[in-house]
Structures are given as C-alpha cells and as structure tokens.
Design a protein around this motif. Structure first.
Motif, short mmCIF file in Angstrom:
data_model
loop_
_atom_site.label_atom_id
_atom_site.label_comp_id
_atom_site.label_asym_id
_atom_site.label_seq_id
_atom_site.Cartn_x
_atom_site.Cartn_y
_atom_site.Cartn_z
N UNK A 283 0.83 -1.22 0.00
CA UNK A 283 0.00 0.00 0.00
C UNK A 283 0.86 1.26 0.00
N UNK A 284 0.35 2.32 -0.64
CA UNK A 284 1.12 3.57 -0.72
C UNK A 284 0.17 4.75 -0.74
N UNK A 285 0.30 5.62 0.26
CA UNK A 285 -0.37 6.92 0.21
C UNK A 285 0.54 7.95 -0.42
N UNK A 286 1.83 7.79 -0.20
CA UNK A 286 2.85 8.65 -0.82
C UNK A 286 4.07 7.80 -1.14
N UNK A 287 4.63 8.04 -2.30
CA UNK A 287 5.85 7.33 -2.70
C UNK A 287 6.86 8.36 -3.17
N UNK A 288 8.05 8.27 -2.64
CA UNK A 288 9.11 9.18 -3.07
C UNK A 288 10.26 8.35 -3.63
N UNK A 289 10.80 8.80 -4.76
CA UNK A 289 11.82 8.02 -5.48
C UNK A 289 13.20 8.60 -5.21
N UNK A 290 14.05 7.78 -4.59
CA UNK A 290 15.42 8.21 -4.29
C UNK A 290 16.40 7.13 -4.73
N UNK A 291 16.10 6.50 -5.87
CA UNK A 291 16.83 5.30 -6.27
C UNK A 291 17.89 5.53 -7.33
N UNK A 292 18.16 6.74 -7.71
CA UNK A 292 19.21 6.95 -8.69
C UNK A 292 19.04 8.25 -9.44
#
Length: 452
Positions: A283-292
């Motif tokens: 489940x995701x209410x917010x997703x932040x991308x810090x993968x590259x």
C-alpha cells in the motif's frame, strides 16, 4: 565625443573572455563566486552564471526541507545578490541549446506563475562554457514511477511532499480523535532507494511524525498511524558503503520502526500501491523516489556532446569534453574518470566542491598562460544523518585494510560542518559566521519543525 562610464564599462566587459557557467547548484555557484571575486574583480574575465531559478538551496538538505525540519526560506541564497557581492553576472533562464560552432548558448524565456512572459529567449555568447546543470531523477523506466512517485530534485519537490505529508497526518489525526473511532489503516509512506538520500529522508520523516504529534496532532500515534517503508533493490542499505555501516544503519532504522525491505525490486508504481518483482502489493499513500540519478535530458540536445549511459557529459581529467576544449562539465552532470580507471566519480557534493575549486584555479592558470594539471579527487569520507538518532561517518583511510567508521557526537558534528563548509565556499568567513549566528538564535524562537 567621450564615452559615458556605463558605455565604457560595457565596452571593456565585451572585450574580456566570457566564462558562462550554466547551473547554480553547489558546484556552479561556488565556481561563479570564486571566479567572480578573482578574475572578474581583476578585469581578466567576464563571469556569467545562468540558472532557471532565482535562488539557490543546498541539495543535500532537501530531505530536511521535505520533512519540515528546515525552512527553505531561511537557507536560500539569491543569485542576483551573490552576483553583486562577488563580481559576476546572473542571468535567469533555462539552457535550451548550445551552438558550439558559434559559441553561443540559447537561454529560454522567463515566465511568471500564470505563464506570462517576463523576459524573452536570449542568446548569450561565450568563450568557455561550463555545464554544472546537476542531475535529475532516474526512474529506470519503471512503469508508473514518473507519474506516481515524487522525485526530490529541488525545493519545489520538497515543499510539495511536505504539504502532502502534513495533510495526511492531519487527516489521520482527525479520524483517530473522533469519539469511538475504530482503528484505521495507517498512512503508508514508501521511500524507494536506500542510498544516503533515502535513508536520511526515512529517518527524518519518522522523527517528524513524533514532533507533529507533540506539537499539533495529539491523537496521532506515530508508530501506529504512520508506516514508513524503505525499499532497496540490492542486498543492503547504503550499498556503496562499508557493510558494517550498512548493518548499523539498518539496525537504527528498525529501532525507529521503519520497515526496511532489501533485495526488493519495484516492478511498477501505482497511484495507491507499489508492485514488486515478486508480485507483492505494498500500500502507498505517498511514494518518493530516491533510487538513482541521471544527467538532464537537455544534454542530449547539444550536438556532438559525448554522453555516458547515465546521460552524463563525458569529460577528461581537466573536466573538458574530449572534442571541444571550450566546453567543460563537472558535478553530477559530468562523467569524470576516477583515478585513471574505467569508473566515473560518483555524484556527490564533495566531488562538485573539489571540482569547483580545481576549475577556479585552472581558469586562472589558463588566462595567465600557465599549464594546467588534471583533476584529482581526494575522498574525505561520507557522513549519513539519522536526524535525532545521530549520524555515521565512514572514511576510506584503509587502516589495516578497513575503513574507519565514526558515530555518536563526533559524526553528528561532522554532518553539521558539511553545510557550514558549503557556506564558507560561497559566502566567506564573515557572512557564514553571521548567518550561523542568526540561525542559531532562530532555533529558540521557532518550533523544531514547520507546522503549516
């Protein structure tokens, strides 16, 4: 007829070699400041800094802005004020194209918030062009990632996330505060990528939830009502650092009730969920991308520019492009050889800082007709902040073939000094001391977190 002073000054400036720096990040701003206060002030070169925004914010602090622990308004630097103080010119706008044959850069129009044009598109000639345009988020073509996962590239992204985070905490606090309220599903925040940015953001968010509960949302149970999940595709957090520091960091994150998932690859990002390569739905209410990260797409529009697989400008050890000695690149947007090996230097703030110092000296030597040696990076170690839980520092001193690891107060102090070192590079000692004093005094007049 005698020329009036303004026309005379313009004529003198037009005859000087123009060094055009595109990008006012940590490296670009420091380079412009150093060159302006030396070559610019001495009348040996005309230094011009270009950036699409009017202000600078140090990128390694974005996770603190996103969590509400640092107000960007108190930590921005206005390019125009910096230019006046240190002898360079600031031009606002985004780099659109480069004509290397004519040595002309096209800078896009400046628009206001409703799209009305303030300044039209312009052409800016140069003698030497320095690309310091930083990096953008690399979503690795994961379906839905660019649409549903928030990047963390600038203050606008950090503020957008902070407001959504604050709204989610307010909503669940209201539900928990209702008489006879049943248990509700917690707010699920997913941080994809357990490098330094992801780790620091996850820890900062966990501390932020506790502070928001103490200041404002009294019905909010930080551990029950907000779930923070850190997702990493490799076998451990902080995969480029010593395994010992990875193990300590993971243990600390789990003590903070942060769910850590390693060896977990993201197959797709949906509006309300993350699907892993094994088919698991998170489940995701917010997703932040810090993968590259990767070089900005606009670099591909510069004809003849050699780029790496990560869309970075390939440069020699003098930070010049192989086929054009008048085009330089450094910082996150550059693929700079690491000590003569086939590897490139990582996109880190200390790399950009050292390259800015190197280029400021190299340009001075070139103008003086002196030879220029190649750039050599000297790793001063890596420090990762876990907010109120402290910090960890690793230095590759190779004592008995092992890295040196420092934690506790010493590591926390080193982390705080990093920002002061950046300020010293762009402000000098006096302004840095004054700003540090002002920020220290503000701590006693404001809450420890932004509440609105």
């Amino acid at each position: 007829m005698a020329l009036i002073p303004g026309i005379l000054a313009k004529a003198r400036t037009a005859s000087l070699p123009r060094i055009l720096i595109v990008g006012g990040g940590a490296g670009g701003l420091q380079l412009a400041t150093r060159l302006g206060s030396t070559l610019g002030r001495r009348g040996q070169a005309h230094i011009v800094l270009v950036d699409r925004l009017p202000t600078h914010f140090w990128k390694p602090l974005l996770h603190e802005a996103a969590s509400g622990h640092r107000d960007p308004a108190s930590h921005t630097i206005e390019y125009a004020a910096q230019a006046k103080r240190y002898g360079f010119e600031f031009v606002q706008g985004e780099l659109k194209s480069v004509d290397r044959a004519r040595r002309v850069a096209t800078i896009g129009a400046v628009l206001d918030n409703d799209g009305t044009q303030i300044v039209p598109q312009r052409e800016v000639p140069y003698h030497d062009l320095v690309l310091a345009v930083g990096s953008v988020t690399n979503f690795f073509n994961v379906p839905g990632a660019a649409r549903h996962a928030l990047p963390l590239e600038h203050v606008g992204h950090a503020e957008d996330f902070r407001k959504r985070f604050l709204a989610a905490c307010a909503k669940i606090n209201h539900l928990a505060d209702a008489p006879g309220a049943p248990l509700v599903r917690p707010v699920c925040i997913n941080v994809i990528g357990a490098g330094a940015t992801g780790v620091e953001l996850a820890a900062a968010l966990r501390h932020a939830v506790g502070q928001l509960a103490a200041y404002r949302f009294r019905a909010l149970d930080p551990d029950r009502d907000v779930q923070i999940r850190l997702i990493e595709g490799t076998a451990r957090v902080l995969p480029v650092l010593d395994p010992r520091i990875s193990a300590r960091t993971r243990a600390q994150l789990e003590r903070l009730h942060i769910e850590v998932l390693t060896d977990t690859r993201v197959a797709s990002v949906e509006e309300d969920a993350i699907v892993t390569s094994t088919g698991a739905v998170l489940p995701a209410d917010m997703t932040i991308w810090a993968a590259g990260v990767a070089g900005p797409a606009m670099l591909r529009t510069i004809e003849g520019l050699a780029l790496s697989a990560s869309n970075q400008v390939i440069v020699t050890d003098t930070l010049q492009t192989p086929d054009d000695p008048h085009v330089f690149a450094f910082g996150d947007c550059a693929a700079c050889p690491a000590g003569g090996s086939s590897r490139y230097l990582p996109p880190r703030a200390q790399v950009a800082h050292q390259q800015a110092v190197y280029l400021s000296q190299a340009f001075a030597r070139r103008i003086a007709g002196k030879p220029v040696a190649g750039f050599v990076f000297r790793d001063s170690g890596t420090v990762v902040s876990l907010g109120e839980s402290g910090a960890l520092y690793q230095a590759d001193l190779r004592v008995r073939d092992r890295s040196v690891i420092v934690d506790g107060l010493a590591a926390s102090g080193l982390y705080r000094l990093l920002y002061r070192k950046h300020l010293l590079g762009v402000h000098g000692t006096r302004h840095t001391l004054l700003q540090t004093l002002g920020q220290f005094l503000q701590r006693y007049n404001r809450p420890s977190i932004k509440l609105h």
